[in-house]
Scaffold this active site. Structure first.
Site, short mmCIF file in Angstrom:
data_model
loop_
_atom_site.label_atom_id
_atom_site.label_comp_id
_atom_site.label_asym_id
_atom_site.label_seq_id
_atom_site.Cartn_x
_atom_site.Cartn_y
_atom_site.Cartn_z
N THR A 67 0.83 -1.20 0.00
CA THR A 67 0.00 0.00 0.00
C THR A 67 0.86 1.24 0.00
OG1 THR A 67 -1.81 -0.99 1.21
CG2 THR A 67 -1.56 1.38 1.46
N THR A 93 1.10 0.78 6.66
CA THR A 93 0.87 -0.29 5.68
C THR A 93 1.07 -1.61 6.41
OG1 THR A 93 1.68 -1.30 3.62
CG2 THR A 93 3.28 -0.06 4.88
C1 SD4 Z 1 -4.96 -3.47 3.80
N1 SD4 Z 1 -3.13 -2.26 4.77
O1 SD4 Z 1 -5.86 -3.39 2.98
C2 SD4 Z 1 -3.70 -2.72 3.52
C3 SD4 Z 1 -2.80 -3.60 2.76
C4 SD4 Z 1 -1.43 -3.11 2.72
O2 SD4 Z 1 0.56 -3.07 1.89
O3 SD4 Z 1 -0.97 -2.28 3.44
N2 SD4 Z 1 -0.67 -3.59 1.86
O4 SD4 Z 1 -5.02 -4.18 4.79
#
Ligand code: SD4
Length: 318
Positions: A150, A201
């Site tokens: 993310t 993230t």
């Molecule tokens: C999530 N935090 O949808 C996000 C995914 C993520 O790096 O950070 N990916 O849970």
């Protein structure tokens, strides 16, 4: 004084563009939107925008959020399909008094009415990843969930405004309609121009349990340096989750304060981040926990190149 920090090495090229704006007195809001759009448009990053990995039903559902730390305007979208730049849609929602967070079909109707670019976000490469993962999970009984890239970004501009933004396709193979931390104000991001901003993230389901971005800003408000605040929140949540639940998902956080000081922490060894300030050109760091603090190391050119080569290498169907 200006500054910008973002999760992962993948934000680097976006930061290169955003920094040019910040140097010319551009706003933190424009810097965050420009840099995140760059990441969304790049087809080889698997967890953001175009090329993002799909859910269980082979559909790409995207989450994004935007927070202005001066006005406290917030905008967010979740589980939206077929729009090119979720961050811009989230930012536009932040300008309204109500209806600031829209999900699914409602978000799509809004984006359509406002004339945002429609785009089929599922690439052929993402389809191969999907089919490979289906095979792997059938043959090897591995967990289908992965994808951890993310983009979260926080920026301070020369006028003292601080802004935070996020954009993600969430977890690979998630259930249709699943929403993580990224569009949730306080968890995925938080900004207060009087203090600073943070963004996270990792495994959204766990990040939300610690409301981590708000926590980091709260500690900075009490006078803590961003580095210390990121470490405290990351390690405390990691410890709590292990104590209560036996294990902790991935947690990574970056933050900046109103003086342009920054910090980053993670409970994983693979986290990288990209940062630039008035006194530091765009720099990518890898970071590791050593005892109770993080040690950041500048990524070498070879590491930066390998990262891209690895993400762009031809992908074979298994
Ligand atoms: C999530 N935090 O949808 C996000 C995914 C993520 O790096 O950070 N990916 O849970």
């Amino acid at each position: 004084m200006w500054g910008i920090i973002a999760t992962w090495r993948m934000a680097k090229e976006g930061l290169d563009v955003a920094v040019a704006g910040l140097q010319e007195n551009g706003s933190a809001g424009d810097a965050v939107e420009t840099a995140i759009k760059y990441v969304e448009d790049f087809p080889f990053y698997k967890s953001v925008g175009y090329g993002g990995l799909p859910n269980e039903e082979m559909e790409v559902e995207l989450d994004a959020a935007y927070m202005d730390g001066t006005t406290f305007d917030v905008g967010a979208i979740a589980a939206i399909k077929d729009f090119a730049n979720p961050i811009s849609i989230a930012r536009s929602l932040s300008l309204f008094k109500v209806n600031n967070m829209l999900v699914g079909v409602g978000a799509e109707k809004y984006a359509h009415r406002m004339g945002f670019e429609r785009k089929n976000m599922l690439t052929d490469r993402a389809k191969i990843h999907y089919r490979n993962r289906v095979k792997e999970t059938q043959e090897m009984e591995i967990s289908p969930y992965s994808g951890h890239d993310t983009v979260g970004m926080v920026s301070l501009d020369c006028q003292g405004n601080i802004v935070a933004g996020t954009s993600t396709s969430g977890l690979f193979m998630k259930k249709a309609g699943r929403v993580g931390d990224s569009p949730i104000i306080g968890s995925g991001l938080y900004a207060d121009s009087h203090v600073g901003a943070a963004t996270a993230t990792g495994l959204g389901e766990d990040l939300m349990k610690g409301v981590v971005s708000y926590e980091v800003v709260r500690l900075m408000k009490q006078g803590m340096h961003p580095q210390q605040a990121c470490e405290r929140v990351t390690f405390d949540l990691d410890r709590e989750l292990i104590a209560r639940r036996g294990k902790a998902g991935d947690i990574s956080i970056v933050a900046i304060n109103k003086d342009g000081e920054w910090g980053a922490a993670a409970n994983i060894d693979t986290f990288s981040f990209s940062v630039a300030t008035e006194s530091q050109p765009v720099t990518v760091y890898t970071t590791k926990r050593v005892g109770d603090s993080m040690v950041h190391e500048k990524a070498s050119q070879a590491w930066l190149d390998d990262y891209l080569t690895d993400r762009m290498k031809p992908l074979e169907e298994k």
